[in-house]
Scaffold this motif. Structure first.
Motif, short mmCIF file in Angstrom:
data_model
loop_
_atom_site.label_atom_id
_atom_site.label_comp_id
_atom_site.label_asym_id
_atom_site.label_seq_id
_atom_site.Cartn_x
_atom_site.Cartn_y
_atom_site.Cartn_z
N ILE A 44 -7.00 2.32 -6.31
CA ILE A 44 -6.80 1.26 -5.32
C ILE A 44 -7.92 0.23 -5.39
O ILE A 44 -7.69 -0.99 -5.32
CB ILE A 44 -6.69 1.87 -3.91
N ASP A 47 -7.25 -1.90 -8.39
CA ASP A 47 -6.08 -2.77 -8.26
C ASP A 47 -6.26 -3.88 -7.24
O ASP A 47 -5.73 -4.99 -7.41
CB ASP A 47 -4.85 -1.94 -7.86
N PHE A 48 -7.02 -3.59 -6.16
CA PHE A 48 -7.09 -4.55 -5.06
C PHE A 48 -8.49 -5.08 -4.78
O PHE A 48 -8.62 -6.10 -4.09
CB PHE A 48 -6.56 -3.90 -3.78
N GLY A 49 -9.53 -4.41 -5.25
CA GLY A 49 -10.90 -4.81 -4.93
C GLY A 49 -11.75 -5.02 -6.16
O GLY A 49 -11.26 -5.42 -7.22
N ILE A 66 -11.76 -7.69 -1.70
CA ILE A 66 -10.30 -7.60 -1.57
C ILE A 66 -9.72 -8.96 -1.16
O ILE A 66 -10.25 -9.64 -0.28
CB ILE A 66 -9.92 -6.54 -0.52
N HIS A 68 -7.37 -11.61 0.68
CA HIS A 68 -6.91 -11.61 2.08
C HIS A 68 -6.28 -12.94 2.42
O HIS A 68 -6.48 -13.95 1.74
CB HIS A 68 -8.10 -11.33 3.02
N VAL A 73 -5.49 -8.07 4.96
CA VAL A 73 -5.26 -7.68 3.57
C VAL A 73 -3.77 -7.54 3.34
O VAL A 73 -2.96 -7.53 4.27
CB VAL A 73 -6.00 -6.36 3.24
N SER A 74 -3.38 -7.40 2.08
CA SER A 74 -1.95 -7.38 1.75
C SER A 74 -1.28 -6.10 2.23
O SER A 74 -1.90 -5.02 2.25
CB SER A 74 -1.76 -7.53 0.25
N ASP A 76 0.70 -4.40 0.57
CA ASP A 76 0.69 -3.47 -0.56
C ASP A 76 -0.56 -2.59 -0.54
O ASP A 76 -0.50 -1.39 -0.86
CB ASP A 76 0.77 -4.23 -1.88
N LEU A 77 -1.70 -3.16 -0.18
CA LEU A 77 -2.93 -2.38 -0.07
C LEU A 77 -2.81 -1.36 1.07
O LEU A 77 -3.17 -0.18 0.90
CB LEU A 77 -4.14 -3.29 0.17
#
Length: 295
Positions: A44, A47-49, A66, A68, A73-74, A76-77
């Protein structure tokens, strides 16, 4: 202290927006983290951060960098974190701050406090009023070895023998209660804190975040003064890094984490050593029980 703004401690659904992106914090109960969740959270972070997972001094996890939008945040996250089992209570995510002696139930100590920690978490999450606790409000449970007893906290307890604990309220000491009543006793005093904080808050003001910010340092939560049990006068240093004997041939590895930062290569190394669970410590390291004892 008079607060001028509400608590802003970050969560998944209430991130802190920094220059490099959003910061989210994931609360672990007593630092316990399944190896499946550990594996997932590094993915995670990639992928996001920024690809790193920070171990905090409160035995929690933090992600940053991340993307935003409008302070959020999304989805998905949020979905990925939930699927990893790291957002079990969206309504109460900010108040699940429960630190426990890291080795409790694994080696030493008077009592295994892991069941108390999980019962406390269950009771907190079952009461809607506790969402009013500040995100920095902290419970600390010491199993009688004195390794986390000197931490700054709001409510806590310390084991005095194999069946009893003494309540702690800020810097004061409270009742000695049976182990089975420990979690409920903490919850009762958390509710008293909320009532006292509301009483102490001027119209339009900001409620205290911590017990020691109440009038009299929170002594009113106890009602009367209680003496500190002599059996609580113990302390211990963090265990050294390396292999710890847990008795009966069992071993626990205290795994050093440079600067408290996990990344994929390091986690892959941990996963080759671990069973089903690791423990995040207040020293920003990991405890890795023998695979056959970590269930």
């Amino acid at each position: 202290m008079t607060r001028t703004h509400a608590d802003r401690c970050p969560g998944v659904l209430r991130p802190w927006i920094a220059e490099d992106g959003a910061i989210v914090r994931l609360r672990l109960i007593g630092g316990a983290l399944s190896t499946a969740a550990l594996d997932a959270i590094v993915d995670i972070a990639d992928d996001f951060g920024d690809g790193e997972v920070l171990l905090t001094k409160r035995t929690n996890l933090q992600l940053r960098g991340i993307a935003h939008e409008d302070g959020a945040v999304s989805p998905d996250l949020v979905e990925a974190i939930t699927a990893a089992g790291l957002l079990p209570s969206p309504t109460h995510e900010l108040i699940r701050n429960i630190m426990v002696s890291p080795l409790t139930g694994l080696s030493g100590g008077q009592i295994d406090l892991r069941p108390v920690a999980h019962e406390l978490d269950r009771l907190l999450c079952a009461e809607p009023a506790f969402t009013d606790l500040a995100g920095r409000f902290l419970f600390v449970l010491d199993d009688g070895r004195g390794d986390v007893a000197d931490r700054s906290f709001d409510l806590g307890l310390m084991a005095v023998d194999d069946a009893h604990v003494q309540l702690r309220v800020g810097t004061a000491w409270g009742l000695v209660v049976e182990l089975g009543a420990a979690a409920e006793t903490l919850v009762v005093h958390a509710k008293r804190f909320l009532d006292a904080a509301a009483e102490a808050t001027p119209d339009g003001g900001v409620a205290p975040w911590h017990v020691d910010e109440l009038p009299g340092g929170g002594q009113s939560l106890l009602g009367i003064h209680f003496a500190r049990d002599g059996r609580t006068h113990v302390s211990s240093l963090p265990v050294p890094h390396g292999i710890i004997s847990a008795g009966d041939g069992r071993r626990i590895e205290h795994f050093a984490v440079m600067d408290g930062i996990l990344h994929r290569d390091l986690v892959d190394d941990v996963l080759t050593r671990a069973g089903t669970e690791v423990v995040v410590t207040p020293w920003r390291s990991l405890l890795i029980p023998d695979p056959e004892t970590s269930a």
